[in-house]
Design a protein around this motif. Structure first.
Motif, PDB file in Angstrom:
ATOM      1  N   THR A   1      -0.620   5.233  -5.868  1.00  0.00           N
ATOM      2  CA  THR A   1      -0.799   6.555  -5.423  1.00  0.00           C
ATOM      3  C   THR A   1      -0.509   7.684  -6.325  1.00  0.00           C
ATOM      4  O   THR A   1       0.549   7.620  -6.916  1.00  0.00           O
TER       5      THR A   1
ATOM      6  N   GLN B   1       0.238  -0.858   0.211  1.00  0.00           N
ATOM      7  CA  GLN B   1       0.036  -0.330  -0.058  1.00  0.00           C
ATOM      8  C   GLN B   1       0.742   1.078  -0.015  1.00  0.00           C
ATOM      9  O   GLN B   1       1.702   1.571   0.474  1.00  0.00           O
ATOM     10  N   GLU B   2       0.882   2.029  -1.027  1.00  0.00           N
ATOM     11  CA  GLU B   2       1.064   3.264  -1.562  1.00  0.00           C
ATOM     12  C   GLU B   2       1.120   4.109  -0.309  1.00  0.00           C
ATOM     13  O   GLU B   2      -0.473   4.236   0.098  1.00  0.00           O
ATOM     14  N   SER B   3       1.489   5.335   0.173  1.00  0.00           N
ATOM     15  CA  SER B   3       1.131   6.468   0.894  1.00  0.00           C
ATOM     16  C   SER B   3       1.656   7.689   1.001  1.00  0.00           C
ATOM     17  O   SER B   3       2.845   7.881   0.663  1.00  0.00           O
ATOM     18  N   GLY B   4       1.261   8.258   0.844  1.00  0.00           N
ATOM     19  CA  GLY B   4       2.672  10.140   0.911  1.00  0.00           C
ATOM     20  C   GLY B   4       1.193  11.168   0.175  1.00  0.00           C
ATOM     21  O   GLY B   4       0.124  11.005  -0.265  1.00  0.00           O
TER      22      GLY B   4
ATOM     23  N   LEU C   1       7.419   9.676  -0.785  1.00  0.00           N
ATOM     24  CA  LEU C   1       6.238   8.498  -0.839  1.00  0.00           C
ATOM     25  C   LEU C   1       6.066   7.074   0.620  1.00  0.00           C
ATOM     26  O   LEU C   1       7.862   5.782   0.351  1.00  0.00           O
ATOM     27  N   THR C   2       5.546   6.784   0.976  1.00  0.00           N
ATOM     28  CA  THR C   2       5.776   5.218   1.783  1.00  0.00           C
ATOM     29  C   THR C   2       5.397   4.092   1.236  1.00  0.00           C
ATOM     30  O   THR C   2       3.779   3.827   1.222  1.00  0.00           O
ATOM     31  N   CYS C   3       5.888   2.819   1.287  1.00  0.00           N
ATOM     32  CA  CYS C   3       4.336   1.628   0.696  1.00  0.00           C
ATOM     33  C   CYS C   3       4.949   0.871   2.049  1.00  0.00           C
ATOM     34  O   CYS C   3       6.411  -0.178   2.685  1.00  0.00           O
ATOM     35  N   THR C   4       3.473   0.271   2.728  1.00  0.00           N
ATOM     36  CA  THR C   4       3.648  -0.812   3.410  1.00  0.00           C
ATOM     37  C   THR C   4       3.194  -1.529   2.989  1.00  0.00           C
ATOM     38  O   THR C   4       2.184  -2.192   2.402  1.00  0.00           O
TER      39      THR C   4
ATOM     40  N   THR D   1      10.096   3.353   1.648  1.00  0.00           N
ATOM     41  CA  THR D   1      10.184   4.855   1.210  1.00  0.00           C
ATOM     42  C   THR D   1      11.163   4.942   0.022  1.00  0.00           C
ATOM     43  O   THR D   1      12.769   4.736  -0.213  1.00  0.00           O
TER      44      THR D   1
ATOM     45  N   GLN E   1       8.204  -1.173   6.182  1.00  0.00           N
ATOM     46  CA  GLN E   1       8.059  -0.362   4.955  1.00  0.00           C
ATOM     47  C   GLN E   1       9.148   0.151   4.180  1.00  0.00           C
ATOM     48  O   GLN E   1      10.357  -0.405   4.745  1.00  0.00           O
TER      49      GLN E   1
END
Length: 118
Positions: A112, A5-8, A20-23, A81, A79
């Motif tokens: 994302t 799951q990407e987030s940012g 960006l972070t990938c969990t 990044t 994670q």
């Protein structure tokens, strides 16, 4: 099952650093024998590999980004990044994290959207 799951931030200004972070779930980065990658797809273009953090240590970055891109991992949070410095509107794209080297991945996140404003 492995999930990413990407987030940012969805919006970044030109000249700023995109982070960006990938969990990852379903697999442990600290015990993994796999490489982990970042890929992006710009509007109207195909997927482009950006870089990979290697299971053996270190990373490989695509040549055009070598001076501006770093990839790291936090095994305590499971994670990894991406940091891309000095972005321009050309960096507007959907960014994906994936398990595997380059575009030879077996699992990929949903992506994302990142927009870089002038």
């Amino acid at each position: 099952q492995v999930q990413l799951q990407e987030s940012g931030p969805g919006l970044v200004k030109s000249s700023q650093t995109l982070s960006l972070t990938c969990t990852v779930s379903g697999a442990s980065l600290s015990r993994s024998d796999y490489d982990w990658s970042w890929i992006r797809q710009s509007p109207g273009k195909g997927q482009k590999w950006l870089g990979t953090i290697l299971h053996s240590g270190g990373s490989r970055i695509d040549t055009p980004f070598q001076s501006r891109l770093t990839i790291s991992k936090d095994t305590s949070k499971n994670q990894f990044t991406l940091h891309l410095a000095s972005v321009t509107p050309e960096a507007t794209a959907v960014y994906y994290c994936a398990r595997g080297f380059g575009q030879q991945y077996t699992y990929r996140g949903q992506g994302t959207q990142v927009t870089v404003s002038a």
